[in-house]
Design a protein around this motif. Structure first.
Motif, PDB file in Angstrom:
ATOM      1  N   LEU A  13      35.136  29.048  43.413  1.00  0.00           N
ATOM      2  CA  LEU A  13      36.882  29.018  43.732  1.00  0.00           C
ATOM      3  C   LEU A  13      37.171  30.154  42.663  1.00  0.00           C
ATOM      4  O   LEU A  13      36.975  30.284  41.387  1.00  0.00           O
ATOM      5  N   HIS A  14      38.095  31.400  43.407  1.00  0.00           N
ATOM      6  CA  HIS A  14      38.161  32.648  42.171  1.00  0.00           C
ATOM      7  C   HIS A  14      39.498  32.477  42.835  1.00  0.00           C
ATOM      8  O   HIS A  14      40.522  32.259  43.584  1.00  0.00           O
ATOM      9  N   VAL A  15      40.890  32.234  41.763  1.00  0.00           N
ATOM     10  CA  VAL A  15      42.201  32.502  41.428  1.00  0.00           C
ATOM     11  C   VAL A  15      42.276  33.961  41.081  1.00  0.00           C
ATOM     12  O   VAL A  15      42.293  33.933  39.463  1.00  0.00           O
ATOM     13  N   HIS A  16      43.248  34.320  42.056  1.00  0.00           N
ATOM     14  CA  HIS A  16      43.667  36.175  41.411  1.00  0.00           C
ATOM     15  C   HIS A  16      45.535  36.401  40.754  1.00  0.00           C
ATOM     16  O   HIS A  16      46.148  35.132  41.669  1.00  0.00           O
ATOM     17  N   VAL A  17      45.332  36.296  39.464  1.00  0.00           N
ATOM     18  CA  VAL A  17      46.854  36.212  39.617  1.00  0.00           C
ATOM     19  C   VAL A  17      47.691  37.774  38.839  1.00  0.00           C
ATOM     20  O   VAL A  17      47.108  38.118  37.750  1.00  0.00           O
ATOM     21  N   GLY A  18      49.022  38.429  39.413  1.00  0.00           N
ATOM     22  CA  GLY A  18      49.352  39.550  38.856  1.00  0.00           C
ATOM     23  C   GLY A  18      50.113  39.620  37.812  1.00  0.00           C
ATOM     24  O   GLY A  18      50.304  39.066  36.593  1.00  0.00           O
ATOM     25  N   VAL A  19      49.343  40.733  37.536  1.00  0.00           N
ATOM     26  CA  VAL A  19      49.736  41.125  36.062  1.00  0.00           C
ATOM     27  C   VAL A  19      50.635  42.786  35.872  1.00  0.00           C
ATOM     28  O   VAL A  19      49.525  43.283  36.305  1.00  0.00           O
ATOM     29  N   ASP A  20      51.595  42.913  34.833  1.00  0.00           N
ATOM     30  CA  ASP A  20      52.332  43.920  35.502  1.00  0.00           C
ATOM     31  C   ASP A  20      51.596  45.092  34.110  1.00  0.00           C
ATOM     32  O   ASP A  20      52.507  46.304  34.118  1.00  0.00           O
ATOM     33  N   PHE A  61      47.659  47.853  37.368  1.00  0.00           N
ATOM     34  CA  PHE A  61      48.471  46.414  37.322  1.00  0.00           C
ATOM     35  C   PHE A  61      50.074  46.959  37.457  1.00  0.00           C
ATOM     36  O   PHE A  61      50.320  47.090  35.891  1.00  0.00           O
ATOM     37  N   ASP A  62      51.074  46.690  37.705  1.00  0.00           N
ATOM     38  CA  ASP A  62      52.006  47.203  38.481  1.00  0.00           C
ATOM     39  C   ASP A  62      52.497  45.705  39.098  1.00  0.00           C
ATOM     40  O   ASP A  62      54.497  45.544  38.535  1.00  0.00           O
ATOM     41  N   ARG A  63      52.561  44.308  39.234  1.00  0.00           N
ATOM     42  CA  ARG A  63      52.978  43.074  39.697  1.00  0.00           C
ATOM     43  C   ARG A  63      52.224  41.684  38.318  1.00  0.00           C
ATOM     44  O   ARG A  63      51.217  41.085  38.650  1.00  0.00           O
ATOM     45  N   LEU A  64      53.629  41.089  38.139  1.00  0.00           N
ATOM     46  CA  LEU A  64      53.405  40.237  37.693  1.00  0.00           C
ATOM     47  C   LEU A  64      53.903  38.628  38.491  1.00  0.00           C
ATOM     48  O   LEU A  64      54.822  38.265  39.149  1.00  0.00           O
ATOM     49  N   GLY A  65      53.018  37.708  38.317  1.00  0.00           N
ATOM     50  CA  GLY A  65      53.031  36.532  39.152  1.00  0.00           C
ATOM     51  C   GLY A  65      52.739  36.326  40.280  1.00  0.00           C
ATOM     52  O   GLY A  65      53.137  35.613  41.364  1.00  0.00           O
TER      53      GLY A  65
END
Length: 369
Positions: A142-149, A14-18
């Motif tokens: 449908l699977h949606v991934h959103v980065g979290v840091d 978990f190292d990037r947001l958005g």
């Protein structure tokens, strides 16, 4: 005893947001009749896929279900081009080899007893371990991934996302038919998929350490082969470093898909910012009992766009889906969900096409180009 090694993820992921990733599941169909047909062996293994699909094309449990994964995108502004590229490449690849591609939560003409299962060891093991519920799992989503840091942030965000998932399911409902008959549900996919273990609404986790203990325990106990078999409606993805929302039915219309992607990205980023501002210090909202969430999910899968949803255990008065959509779009500054709500639901459209024009027209309407 089963041992958890790289079968589980890591907080370091978990190292990037958005950032954004979109996974779509589709049906392989006969190019002439539009009926489901086994084709993943050819499209994934026998013929080399075009460059956009290289290492981003895979099959699922059945040989007529295929999945694409976009590259990691820097944000939602790249979603439309990425989706168009992946869909165009897949449709061309399929057409070149005598197949078509269709999208819905369930294919209305697919009868699970007539479909071939993939021979991949992973799926064979699942069929042996899970049995009947997996044998009938002809679903596509449908699977949606959103980065979290931050790992703890990801767990809190996933907890908080849960109350928004019934709205998404109601809007996306696109699977009234299963195994050849009308189920009376707007999203039969959601109910069929819930027959598997480790699905549906998860309970809240206190922290990433809490989630990690559960993930590792499930692997070490032999309950799952790896973390990917925790098929909850939302989950911290401890390999990709994302919050993954897995709620919506699949859709042929890319504008509908993009509306869900836009909303989910905005929702996760908003929750991440609220966590950073200290809102997560009190833990998950006490109003998010799983029983209430399950009731709302049932209302969504049963009624689709006509659903009314409960908001609080202290208030028995439900809220209409349209009011909730307006509120969420205004709160997050997005518009796509309003357009989805204002249009006919996928389930309503499928039923009307079948009644007015017959099964061939219904099958044709699910094709992507």
């Amino acid at each position: 005893m089963h041992r958890a090694m790289d079968e589980t993820g890591s907080a370091a992921a978990f190292d990037r947001l958005g950032t954004l990733g979109i996974e779509e599941e589709y049906f392989v169909v006969d190019a002439v009749t539009g009926r489901p047909t086994s084709g993943t062996d050819e499209l994934v293994y026998e013929y080399e896929p075009p460059e956009p699909l290289a290492d981003r094309l895979d099959h699922e449990l059945f040989k007529f279900v295929i999945e694409t994964q976009t590259p990691t995108l820097s944000g939602v502004e790249e979603a439309a081009d990425a989706l168009d590229t992946m869909r165009s490449a897949l449709a061309s690849h399929a057409n070149e080899h005598g197949f078509g591609i269709a999208a819905a939560g369930l294919h209305p003409l697919a009868k699970w007893r007539e479909q071939d299962h993939a021979t991949k060891d992973r799926y064979r093991a699942q069929l042996d371990r899970i049995g009947y519920p997996q044998h009938r799992n002809t679903t596509a989503g449908l699977h949606v991934h959103v980065g979290v840091d931050d790992a703890d942030m990801a767990v809190w965000v996933a907890n908080e996302c849960r109350k928004h998932l019934p709205m998404l399911l109601a809007l996306s409902a696109n699977s009234p038919y299963w195994n050849g008959y009308d189920t009376g549900l707007a999203s039969a996919r959601a109910k069929i998929f819930e027959g598997l273990p480790n699905t549906g609404m998860p309970t809240a986790f206190d922290s990433y350490a809490d989630y990690e203990r559960f993930e590792r325990y499930m692997v070490e106990s032999g309950s799952i082969a790896d973390r990917g078999e925790l098929w909850f409606d939302v989950r911290p993805h401890s390999t990709h470093g994302t919050v993954e929302v897995r709620t919506p039915d699949a859709h042929a219309n890319p504008d509908v898909v993009l509306a869900f992607v836009e909303y989910i990205h905005a929702l996760v980023v908003d929750l991440a910012e609220r966590y950073a501002d200290g809102e997560g210090d009190s833990g998950a909202s006490e109003s998010l009992r799983r029983e209430l969430l399950d009731e709302n999910k049932w209302r969504a899968m049963r009624h689709g766009h006509e659903a009314t949803l409960l908001e609080s255990p202290d208030d028995p008065e439900p809220i209409a889906l349209g009011e909730l959509v307006d509120r969420e779009c205004s709160r997050l500054g997005v518009d796509g969900l309003r357009n989805v709500y204002d249009g006919r639901s996928g389930a309503t459209r499928q039923r009307a096409l079948f009644a007015d024009d017959g099964v061939a027209a219904l099958a044709s309407s699910l094709r992507i180009d």
